[in-house]
Design an enzyme around this catalytic site. Structure first.
Site, PDB file in Angstrom:
ATOM      1  N   ASP A 196     -30.167 -63.785 -28.328  1.00  0.00           N
ATOM      2  CA  ASP A 196     -29.325 -64.908 -28.754  1.00  0.00           C
ATOM      3  C   ASP A 196     -28.682 -65.455 -27.479  1.00  0.00           C
ATOM      4  OD1 ASP A 196     -27.799 -66.651 -30.423  1.00  0.00           O
ATOM      5  OD2 ASP A 196     -26.100 -65.284 -30.332  1.00  0.00           O
ATOM      6  N   SER A 197     -27.969 -66.569 -27.628  1.00  0.00           N
ATOM      7  CA  SER A 197     -27.236 -67.088 -26.488  1.00  0.00           C
ATOM      8  C   SER A 197     -26.018 -66.210 -26.171  1.00  0.00           C
ATOM      9  CB  SER A 197     -26.766 -68.509 -26.792  1.00  0.00           C
ATOM     10  OG  SER A 197     -25.994 -68.501 -27.966  1.00  0.00           O
TER      11      SER A 197
ATOM     12  N   CYS B 266     -31.181 -66.275 -33.134  1.00  0.00           N
ATOM     13  CA  CYS B 266     -30.442 -67.490 -32.804  1.00  0.00           C
ATOM     14  C   CYS B 266     -31.095 -68.631 -33.580  1.00  0.00           C
ATOM     15  CB  CYS B 266     -30.555 -67.747 -31.298  1.00  0.00           C
ATOM     16  SG  CYS B 266     -29.890 -69.341 -30.783  1.00  0.00           S
TER      17      CYS B 266
ATOM     18  N   GLU C   1     -16.853 -66.692 -29.390  1.00  0.00           N
ATOM     19  CA  GLU C   1     -17.125 -66.020 -28.109  1.00  0.00           C
ATOM     20  C   GLU C   1     -15.817 -65.598 -27.423  1.00  0.00           C
ATOM     21  OE1 GLU C   1     -20.090 -65.249 -26.247  1.00  0.00           O
ATOM     22  OE2 GLU C   1     -21.200 -65.565 -28.092  1.00  0.00           O
TER      23      GLU C   1
ATOM     24  N   CYS D  49     -26.036 -70.265 -38.222  1.00  0.00           N
ATOM     25  CA  CYS D  49     -25.797 -69.879 -36.825  1.00  0.00           C
ATOM     26  C   CYS D  49     -25.433 -68.404 -36.881  1.00  0.00           C
ATOM     27  CB  CYS D  49     -24.661 -70.696 -36.221  1.00  0.00           C
ATOM     28  SG  CYS D  49     -24.150 -70.098 -34.589  1.00  0.00           S
ATOM     29  N   THR D  50     -26.059 -67.596 -36.035  1.00  0.00           N
ATOM     30  CA  THR D  50     -25.845 -66.154 -36.140  1.00  0.00           C
ATOM     31  C   THR D  50     -24.440 -65.728 -35.695  1.00  0.00           C
ATOM     32  OG1 THR D  50     -26.915 -65.881 -33.986  1.00  0.00           O
ATOM     33  CG2 THR D  50     -28.282 -65.542 -35.947  1.00  0.00           C
ATOM     34  N   HIS D  51     -23.701 -66.647 -35.090  1.00  0.00           N
ATOM     35  CA  HIS D  51     -22.297 -66.344 -34.782  1.00  0.00           C
ATOM     36  C   HIS D  51     -21.404 -66.396 -36.034  1.00  0.00           C
ATOM     37  CE1 HIS D  51     -23.448 -67.044 -30.591  1.00  0.00           C
ATOM     38  NE2 HIS D  51     -22.240 -66.662 -30.201  1.00  0.00           N
TER      39      HIS D  51
END
Ligand code: DGL
Length: 283
Positions: free
Chosen positions: A16-17, A79, A156, A194-196
């Site tokens: 992922d990012s 992601c 983040e 979104c995986t976040h």
């Protein structure tokens, strides 16, 4: 005389990012508990969600190639942005099977929605690609795609229960609900594209009306990985694991600030991350 050797565990690369893909790794661990996992967070180049298709494809291909260089037998794009914009490019560059998270997410929504009307929350790039609108339509669902560009930077930073994040989320949901109403949609499902975003599940639950189902693609993606591995590379009983526990070995890589990754990542993964290796993928 016969000698018995223990075969190598299946190696699964996940990227992922940033931290978001850890929500997918977390779902994979009990599905394939004796696998060896390699997780890359491309934190130096995050966010992917505000970048062009060409840039996301370049970053994602480099991430996949790094994981393959560590021996990954299978790659999970944890992601949505990279899955939406770069799945074909990654598959063309990789020599092992590659799975994205869009199709599995749309399948979960199709299984859950009674009204067939779904709200997809995602990054700007994912929304602009309309990958979810297409995947949902293929399952007979109508969808509203809402870009939430401020959420990834807040997550983040670890602001997953901050009043600022709560207010940002409230505004996004209000806008999305107004759009759904204007289009005559009766939303009963919110798909976290979104995986976040699963890290904001508690805040979302508070902000949404009762009776709305909140889904993400982590669980369905983990199940799909297990099914596909069973077909292509028969797994040993120990790798399949029936008791939901995991002894999986995980290796972590980040392209920036390994200390931050260790601290926040442990929180998001739900188990300690002891070592994170700094990787340079270039600019
Ligand atoms: N977690 C990623 C996704 O699922 C992207 C976040 C970002 O880098 O913008 O889309």
């Amino acid at each position: 005389m016969t000698t018995s050797t223990t075969p190598d565990p299946v190696r699964i690369g996940v990227f992922d990012s940033g931290f978001g893909g850890l929500t997918v790794l977390r779902a994979l661990l009990p599905q394939i508990p004796a696998a060896e996992f390699f997780y890359l967070g491309d934190t130096a180049r995050l966010p992917y969600g505000s970048k062009s298709q060409a840039t996301v494809a370049r970053y994602a291909v480099e991430s996949a190639q790094l994981l393959e260089s560590y021996g990954a037998d299978y790659i999970v794009i944890a992601c949505n942005t990279a899955s939406a914009l770069a799945l074909d490019a990654i598959r063309a560059a990789a020599h092992v099977p590659v799975l994205g998270v869009i199709e599995t997410g749309a399948e979960s929504a199709a299984a859950a929605s009674a009204t067939r009307d779904v709200l997809v929350l995602a990054t700007q790039a994912t929304v602009d690609s309309h990958a979810y609108a297409r995947a949902c339509a293929a399952h007979g669902l109508r969808s509203i795609e809402k870009a939430c560009p401020l959420l990834v930077p807040l997550i983040e930073e670890g602001w997953i229960d901050s009043p600022v994040t709560r207010e940002v989320l409230r505004i996004y949901l209000e806008q999305a609900q107004a759009e759904a109403q204007a289009a005559g949609l009766a939303l009963d499902t919110v798909l976290l594209g979104c995986t976040h975003y699963p890290l904001l599940r508690a805040l979302l639950q508070e902000a949404l009306p009762k009776g709305i189902t909140i889904l993400d693609s982590a669980e369905s993606t983990a199940q799909r990985v297990r099914q596909e591995l069973e077909q292509t590379k028969p797994l040993r009983a120990a790798e399949l694991g029936e008791n939901g526990t995991s002894s999986a070995v995980c290796h972590f890589f980040a392209t920036d600030s390994v200390d931050k990754f260790r601290a926040l990542g442990s929180r998001f993964l739900g188990r300690p991350i002891e070592k994170v290796e700094l990787i340079d993928l270039g600019g």
